[in-house]
Design an enzyme around this catalytic site. Structure first.
Site, mmCIF file in Angstrom:
data_model
loop_
_atom_site.group_PDB
_atom_site.id
_atom_site.type_symbol
_atom_site.label_atom_id
_atom_site.label_comp_id
_atom_site.label_asym_id
_atom_site.label_seq_id
_atom_site.Cartn_x
_atom_site.Cartn_y
_atom_site.Cartn_z
ATOM 1 N N GLY A 248 -5.573 -6.184 -8.556
ATOM 2 C CA GLY A 248 -6.048 -5.510 -7.349
ATOM 3 C C GLY A 248 -7.296 -6.148 -6.776
ATOM 4 O O GLY A 248 -7.240 -7.053 -5.940
ATOM 5 N N THR A 249 -8.454 -5.681 -7.252
ATOM 6 C CA THR A 249 -9.747 -6.116 -6.711
ATOM 7 C C THR A 249 -9.883 -7.638 -6.702
ATOM 8 O O THR A 249 -10.496 -8.207 -5.783
ATOM 9 C CB THR A 249 -10.873 -5.449 -7.539
ATOM 10 N N GLY B 102 -6.204 -2.373 -13.602
ATOM 11 C CA GLY B 102 -7.636 -2.086 -13.641
ATOM 12 C C GLY B 102 -8.445 -3.228 -14.220
ATOM 13 O O GLY B 102 -8.474 -3.423 -15.429
ATOM 14 N N GLY B 103 -9.048 -4.001 -13.336
ATOM 15 C CA GLY B 103 -10.046 -4.977 -13.781
ATOM 16 C C GLY B 103 -9.539 -6.341 -14.170
ATOM 17 O O GLY B 103 -10.294 -7.150 -14.707
ATOM 18 N N ASN C 279 -13.921 2.419 -3.523
ATOM 19 C CA ASN C 279 -13.252 2.586 -2.230
ATOM 20 C C ASN C 279 -12.922 4.050 -2.022
ATOM 21 O O ASN C 279 -12.663 4.792 -2.971
ATOM 22 C CB ASN C 279 -12.008 1.686 -2.122
ATOM 23 N N LYS D 235 2.302 6.481 -11.426
ATOM 24 C CA LYS D 235 0.945 5.924 -11.577
ATOM 25 C C LYS D 235 -0.016 7.028 -12.000
ATOM 26 O O LYS D 235 -0.300 7.956 -11.239
ATOM 27 C CB LYS D 235 0.501 5.277 -10.263
ATOM 28 N N THR E 291 -7.783 4.339 -9.852
ATOM 29 C CA THR E 291 -9.236 4.144 -9.945
ATOM 30 C C THR E 291 -9.934 5.369 -10.546
ATOM 31 O O THR E 291 -9.422 6.489 -10.485
ATOM 32 C CB THR E 291 -9.818 3.881 -8.545
ATOM 33 N N CYS F 124 -4.199 9.433 -6.538
ATOM 34 C CA CYS F 124 -5.208 8.936 -5.611
ATOM 35 C C CYS F 124 -6.442 9.842 -5.667
ATOM 36 O O CYS F 124 -6.341 11.041 -5.426
ATOM 37 C CB CYS F 124 -4.685 8.877 -4.178
ATOM 38 N N LYS G 38 0.835 -1.219 0.000
ATOM 39 C CA LYS G 38 0.000 0.000 0.000
ATOM 40 C C LYS G 38 0.865 1.263 0.000
ATOM 41 O O LYS G 38 1.941 1.297 0.594
ATOM 42 C CB LYS G 38 -0.897 -0.022 1.243
HETATM 43 C C1 LIG Z 1 -9.227 -0.893 -1.366
HETATM 44 C C2 LIG Z 1 -8.289 -0.281 -2.357
HETATM 45 C C3 LIG Z 1 -7.203 0.466 -1.903
HETATM 46 C C4 LIG Z 1 -6.318 1.046 -2.819
HETATM 47 N N1 LIG Z 1 -5.242 1.741 -2.351
HETATM 48 C C5 LIG Z 1 -4.336 2.233 -3.222
HETATM 49 C C6 LIG Z 1 -3.150 2.855 -2.764
HETATM 50 O O1 LIG Z 1 -2.879 2.954 -1.567
HETATM 51 N N2 LIG Z 1 -2.291 3.338 -3.697
HETATM 52 C C7 LIG Z 1 -2.511 3.229 -5.058
HETATM 53 O O2 LIG Z 1 -1.696 3.675 -5.854
HETATM 54 N N3 LIG Z 1 -3.634 2.607 -5.520
HETATM 55 C C8 LIG Z 1 -4.533 2.113 -4.648
HETATM 56 N N4 LIG Z 1 -5.634 1.453 -5.112
HETATM 57 C C9 LIG Z 1 -5.816 1.297 -6.571
HETATM 58 C C10 LIG Z 1 -5.258 -0.060 -7.045
HETATM 59 O O3 LIG Z 1 -3.870 -0.137 -6.823
HETATM 60 C C11 LIG Z 1 -5.551 -0.315 -8.540
HETATM 61 O O4 LIG Z 1 -4.846 0.629 -9.322
HETATM 62 C C12 LIG Z 1 -7.023 -0.230 -8.859
HETATM 63 O O5 LIG Z 1 -7.776 -0.876 -7.857
HETATM 64 C C13 LIG Z 1 -7.375 -0.836 -10.217
HETATM 65 O O6 LIG Z 1 -7.042 -2.201 -10.282
HETATM 66 P P1 LIG Z 1 -8.103 -3.399 -10.004
HETATM 67 O O7 LIG Z 1 -9.316 -3.123 -10.851
HETATM 68 O O8 LIG Z 1 -7.361 -4.640 -10.395
HETATM 69 O O9 LIG Z 1 -8.428 -3.350 -8.562
HETATM 70 C C14 LIG Z 1 -6.535 0.878 -4.222
HETATM 71 C C15 LIG Z 1 -7.631 0.116 -4.671
HETATM 72 C C16 LIG Z 1 -8.499 -0.465 -3.766
HETATM 73 C C17 LIG Z 1 -9.648 -1.286 -4.293
#
Ligand SMILES: Cc1cc2nc3c(=O)[nH]c(=O)nc-3n(C[C@H](O)[C@H](O)[C@H](O)COP(=O)(O)O)c2cc1C
Length: 302
Positions: free
Chosen positions: A263-264, A241-242, A67, A163, A191, A128, A43
């Site tokens: 991620g998710t 993403g996804g 989130n 990022k 996100t 973020c 994180k």
């Molecule tokens: C609960 C949660 C916390 C996240 N915290 C961070 C974070 O601290 N730093 C960051 O760069 N991205 C954060 N993200 C974004 C993820 O790293 C990722 O870029 C985003 O969820 C898209 O990927 P996914 O669809 O596979 O989840 C967070 C996402 C989620 C769902």
């Protein structure tokens, strides 16, 4: 299986799969073998400890989740003393994700972390959507992106990953600003700013009203962003993403990604990254691909 190695700047990875920041933690070492991942990416860390946003901070949506965690963090001291030593016991390189409130703070935290031999690379979370100003992130402005990356570039030679935010009109412009500033790679993307309302209570489903949506619902949007960035920038792209399956990861690579974050999917199935890796191998066997790098950007547009 060989043929999975990829490089991000000077960072060598045994395969293209790594966790997405904020969706993965030390507790997962009890469930999956961290040595099998291309990289480890905890994180985002901030200089001082932070509590994060008011609860509720997560809600489910169709094909995804919103989130509004807001970078809950134990602070840099703890990260250097506890988190970094924990991850350094594994063979996979540690990428430290950094969040900060100012360009100076980004440079200060980056310098301290990059000076640690255990930290292989930095990912600057300039995107973020859950901080002040309802998601007006550094990465939504071309000039700020350029200045920020330039300042951090001066404090380290380690591979610098930026990022990007998907919440922009033209991601190519921001990608090029990061490249001019000295980035070695771009993560596409964080996100998307989103909102969901409980029709029974008429209240927003997350305490901060808006949050960031992730999960399979956003994948086609992210594929489009990767394609757009790949067309204007020569930097390696890390797709985020996804991604739920090996074929999702391959789709990102065909769009132009060199590596892929998961991620998710980790919340749904904590062993998802292992399954995704073996599904990538299945795909490569099926199409007799010997080197995954041969697939990067190989979408057939005509
Ligand atoms: C609960 C949660 C916390 C996240 N915290 C961070 C974070 O601290 N730093 C960051 O760069 N991205 C954060 N993200 C974004 C993820 O790293 C990722 O870029 C985003 O969820 C898209 O990927 P996914 O669809 O596979 O989840 C967070 C996402 C989620 C769902």
């Amino acid at each position: 299986m060989s043929g999975l190695e990829v490089t991000i700047g000077t960072l060598k990875m045994k395969n293209p799969i790594m966790p997405a920041s904020g969706t993965f933690g030390e507790e997962m070492a009890k469930i999956i073998d961290f040595n099998q991942l291309g990289a480890l990416l905890p994180k985002s860390i901030t200089k001082e400890a932070r509590k994060g946003n008011p609860t509720p901070r997560i809600c489910e949506t169709f094909g995804g989740m919103i989130n509004s965690i807001g970078i809950q963090s134990k602070g840099l001291d703890y990260y250097q003393k506890v988190t970094v030593p924990f991850y350094s016991q594994f063979t996979s390189p540690l990428i430290s994700s950094i969040s900060a409130d100012s360009i100076e703070e980004f440079a200060e935290v980056s310098e301290k972390l990059a000076s640690m031999k255990e930290v292989a690379s930095l990912e600057l979370n300039i995107s973020c959507p859950n901080l002040k100003n309802n998601g007006l992130a550094f990465g939504m402005n071309e000039n700020i992106t350029y200045q920020l990356v330039k300042e951090v570039r001066q404090v380290t030679d380690k591979p610098l990953i930026v990022k990007l935010s998907p919440n922009v009109t033209n991601i190519g412009v921001i990608a090029m600003a990061a490249e001019r500033g000295g980035a070695d790679a771009l993560t596409v993307a964080n996100t998307f700013i989103a909102m969901s309302i409980d029709v029974h209570t008429r209240k927003p489903k997350v305490g901060k009203v808006m949050g960031g949506i992730s999960g399979p619902a956003i994948k086609p949007l992210v594929i489009r962003l990767i394609h757009q960035v790949h067309q204007v920038s020569a930097l390696p792209i890390i797709g985020s993403g996804g991604v739920m399956t090996g074929e999702d990861a391959i789709e990102m690579i065909l769009a132009g990604a060199t590596a892929v974050q998961v991620g998710t999917a980790n919340f749904i199935n904590p062993t998802a990254m292992m399954t995704i890796l073996s599904e990538i191998e299945d795909y490569m066997r099926q199409y007799e691909i010997e080197d995954i790098k041969d697939l990067i950007g190989q979408v057939k547009l005509t």
